[in-house]
Design a protein around this motif. Structure first.
Motif, PDB file in Angstrom:
ATOM      1  N   TYR A   1       0.847  -1.211   0.000  1.00  0.00           N
ATOM      2  CA  TYR A   1       0.000   0.000   0.000  1.00  0.00           C
ATOM      3  C   TYR A   1       0.872   1.248   0.000  1.00  0.00           C
ATOM      4  O   TYR A   1       0.593   2.208  -0.721  1.00  0.00           O
ATOM      5  CB  TYR A   1      -0.970  -0.021   1.194  1.00  0.00           C
ATOM      6  CG  TYR A   1      -2.087  -1.016   0.968  1.00  0.00           C
ATOM      7  CD1 TYR A   1      -3.212  -0.662   0.208  1.00  0.00           C
ATOM      8  CD2 TYR A   1      -2.004  -2.317   1.448  1.00  0.00           C
ATOM      9  CE1 TYR A   1      -4.227  -1.585  -0.038  1.00  0.00           C
ATOM     10  CE2 TYR A   1      -3.009  -3.250   1.205  1.00  0.00           C
ATOM     11  CZ  TYR A   1      -4.112  -2.881   0.469  1.00  0.00           C
ATOM     12  OH  TYR A   1      -5.110  -3.793   0.214  1.00  0.00           O
TER      13      TYR A   1
ATOM     14  N   GLY B   1     -10.349  -9.041   4.234  1.00  0.00           N
ATOM     15  CA  GLY B   1      -9.227  -8.622   3.375  1.00  0.00           C
ATOM     16  C   GLY B   1      -9.731  -7.774   2.232  1.00  0.00           C
ATOM     17  O   GLY B   1      -9.455  -8.025   1.068  1.00  0.00           O
TER      18      GLY B   1
ATOM     19  N   ASP C   1      -9.860  -5.186   6.994  1.00  0.00           N
ATOM     20  CA  ASP C   1      -8.492  -5.315   6.473  1.00  0.00           C
ATOM     21  C   ASP C   1      -7.551  -4.830   7.567  1.00  0.00           C
ATOM     22  O   ASP C   1      -7.816  -3.815   8.197  1.00  0.00           O
ATOM     23  CB  ASP C   1      -8.281  -4.481   5.201  1.00  0.00           C
ATOM     24  CG  ASP C   1      -7.119  -5.013   4.373  1.00  0.00           C
ATOM     25  OD1 ASP C   1      -7.347  -5.487   3.239  1.00  0.00           O
ATOM     26  OD2 ASP C   1      -5.954  -4.981   4.863  1.00  0.00           O
TER      27      ASP C   1
ATOM     28  N   PHE D   1      -8.924 -10.543  10.282  1.00  0.00           N
ATOM     29  CA  PHE D   1     -10.162 -11.310  10.104  1.00  0.00           C
ATOM     30  C   PHE D   1     -10.278 -12.404  11.162  1.00  0.00           C
ATOM     31  O   PHE D   1     -11.358 -12.667  11.697  1.00  0.00           O
ATOM     32  CB  PHE D   1     -10.154 -11.921   8.693  1.00  0.00           C
ATOM     33  CG  PHE D   1     -11.197 -12.955   8.444  1.00  0.00           C
ATOM     34  CD1 PHE D   1     -12.545 -12.626   8.437  1.00  0.00           C
ATOM     35  CD2 PHE D   1     -10.832 -14.279   8.191  1.00  0.00           C
ATOM     36  CE1 PHE D   1     -13.516 -13.596   8.194  1.00  0.00           C
ATOM     37  CE2 PHE D   1     -11.791 -15.256   7.943  1.00  0.00           C
ATOM     38  CZ  PHE D   1     -13.134 -14.904   7.959  1.00  0.00           C
TER      39      PHE D   1
ATOM     40  N   GLN E   1     -12.955 -12.643  -1.965  1.00  0.00           N
ATOM     41  CA  GLN E   1     -12.326 -12.395  -3.270  1.00  0.00           C
ATOM     42  C   GLN E   1     -10.865 -12.085  -3.006  1.00  0.00           C
ATOM     43  O   GLN E   1     -10.516 -11.122  -2.352  1.00  0.00           O
ATOM     44  CB  GLN E   1     -13.088 -11.256  -3.952  1.00  0.00           C
ATOM     45  CG  GLN E   1     -12.332 -10.047  -4.400  1.00  0.00           C
ATOM     46  CD  GLN E   1     -11.943 -10.149  -5.854  1.00  0.00           C
ATOM     47  OE1 GLN E   1     -12.381 -11.048  -6.584  1.00  0.00           O
ATOM     48  NE2 GLN E   1     -11.114  -9.257  -6.290  1.00  0.00           N
TER      49      GLN E   1
HETATM   50  C1  LIG Z   1      -4.448  -9.769  -2.264  1.00  0.00           C
HETATM   51  S1  LIG Z   1      -5.136  -8.484  -1.305  1.00  0.00           S
HETATM   52  C2  LIG Z   1      -6.809  -8.503  -1.871  1.00  0.00           C
HETATM   53  C3  LIG Z   1      -7.574  -7.252  -1.557  1.00  0.00           C
HETATM   54  C4  LIG Z   1      -9.005  -7.232  -2.125  1.00  0.00           C
HETATM   55  N1  LIG Z   1      -9.772  -8.376  -1.684  1.00  0.00           N
HETATM   56  C5  LIG Z   1      -8.957  -7.200  -3.621  1.00  0.00           C
HETATM   57  O1  LIG Z   1      -9.223  -8.225  -4.253  1.00  0.00           O
HETATM   58  O2  LIG Z   1      -8.627  -6.144  -4.190  1.00  0.00           O
HETATM   59  C6  LIG Z   1      -5.256  -9.220   0.293  1.00  0.00           C
HETATM   60  C7  LIG Z   1      -5.705  -8.247   1.360  1.00  0.00           C
HETATM   61  O3  LIG Z   1      -5.889  -8.957   2.568  1.00  0.00           O
HETATM   62  C8  LIG Z   1      -5.367  -8.189   3.649  1.00  0.00           C
HETATM   63  N2  LIG Z   1      -5.070  -9.158   4.718  1.00  0.00           N
HETATM   64  C9  LIG Z   1      -4.169 -10.161   4.702  1.00  0.00           C
HETATM   65  N3  LIG Z   1      -4.245 -10.889   5.833  1.00  0.00           N
HETATM   66  C10 LIG Z   1      -5.226 -10.346   6.581  1.00  0.00           C
HETATM   67  C11 LIG Z   1      -5.820 -10.683   7.829  1.00  0.00           C
HETATM   68  N4  LIG Z   1      -5.388 -11.729   8.550  1.00  0.00           N
HETATM   69  N5  LIG Z   1      -6.858  -9.931   8.260  1.00  0.00           N
HETATM   70  C12 LIG Z   1      -7.311  -8.885   7.543  1.00  0.00           C
HETATM   71  N6  LIG Z   1      -6.784  -8.511   6.353  1.00  0.00           N
HETATM   72  C13 LIG Z   1      -5.755  -9.237   5.872  1.00  0.00           C
HETATM   73  C14 LIG Z   1      -4.190  -7.455   3.069  1.00  0.00           C
HETATM   74  O4  LIG Z   1      -3.868  -6.305   3.815  1.00  0.00           O
HETATM   75  C15 LIG Z   1      -4.706  -7.129   1.667  1.00  0.00           C
HETATM   76  O5  LIG Z   1      -5.359  -5.899   1.626  1.00  0.00           O
END
Ligand SMILES: C[S@@+](CC[C@H](N)C(=O)[O-])C[C@H]1O[C@@H](n2cnc3c(N)ncnc32)[C@H](O)[C@@H]1O
Length: 204
Positions: free
Chosen positions: A20, A54, A75, A102, A119
């Motif tokens: 980010y 996420g 997130d 999460f 997603q």
């Molecule tokens: C590959 S990105 C996908 C973001 C969104 N779903 C998209 O498709 O544009 C994965 C996201 O999950 C978040 N993330 C990873 N592990 C997490 C957790 N344990 N709890 C909350 N968010 C998490 C990351 O910060 C990131 O924004």
């Protein structure tokens, strides 16, 4: 992370935060995922309370809030939620944005969601966290609630994104969810075409 990255170690919060900070959001398709939009257009999604894990910059959160869903988007990277908030505000929409893991959703969330929308999150977490993912999704959904999931079959080793096969989905979800539909979707974003499983998983 992008679709060609091969990283053997798992990602931690600081790794996602770096993406980010550097505006390196190569996973982001810039809009709500087309299979979700199609489900809405087909009348299969009814407004209710939805959790988006996420959520990144919140394209799905915005799409569903615009359609009168009560959206809770999670997130753990603050910068992701700042972008999500900005996107919501631009459309004069609101959603509850939670800056936490999460997996750490507290008991106030238990049994309270009609929907969860997945997603590009299941493929982002370590494969060792998949059981915890299923347990958390099961815990927060109402009985009969539905996890609509887009699962990414990268066909590659390493991650993130970690490869997710049809067998993985059945193996992890069948005990706690009824797999009502599981199909390779045809209308994924161009770069993932032919590699996404669209699953309709109802909490048992
Ligand atoms: C590959 S990105 C996908 C973001 C969104 N779903 C998209 O498709 O544009 C994965 C996201 O999950 C978040 N993330 C990873 N592990 C997490 C957790 N344990 N709890 C909350 N968010 C998490 C990351 O910060 C990131 O924004």
């Amino acid at each position: 992370m992008d679709d060609s990255t091969k990283i053997r170690n798992g990602y931690k919060l600081e790794d996602w935060a770096r993406h980010y900070k550097e505006s390196d959001l190569t996973w982001d398709i810039g809009e709500a995922s087309p299979p979700l939009v199609r489900l809405w257009d087909e009348g299969k999604l009814k407004p209710g309370k939805v959790l988006i894990p996420g959520c990144g910059q919140g394209h799905e959160a915005t799409f569903l809030a615009e359609r009168r869903f009560d959206v809770v988007a999670v997130d753990y990277v603050p910068a992701a939620l700042e972008l999500a908030e900005k996107n919501l505000k631009e459309k004069n929409l609101t959603a509850r944005l939670l800056g936490q893991s999460f997996f750490d959703l507290d008991s106030s969330h238990d049994g309270s969601y009609d929907w969860m929308f997945e997603q590009t999150f299941f493929c982002a977490i370590d494969t060792s966290d998949r059981t915890r993912y299923v347990q958390t999704a099961h815990r927060i959904l109402k009985t009969g609630g539905v996890l609509v999931g887009l699962f990414y079959e990268t066909g590659e080793e390493g991650g993130p994104p970690w490869n997710t096969t049809e067998e993985n989905i059945l193996e992890f979800f069948s005990e706690k969810f009824v797999v009502e539909d599981l199909n390779k979707t045809e209308n994924s974003a161009e770069r993932r075409r032919g590699r996404e499983w669209l699953a309709w998983l109802r909490k048992k």
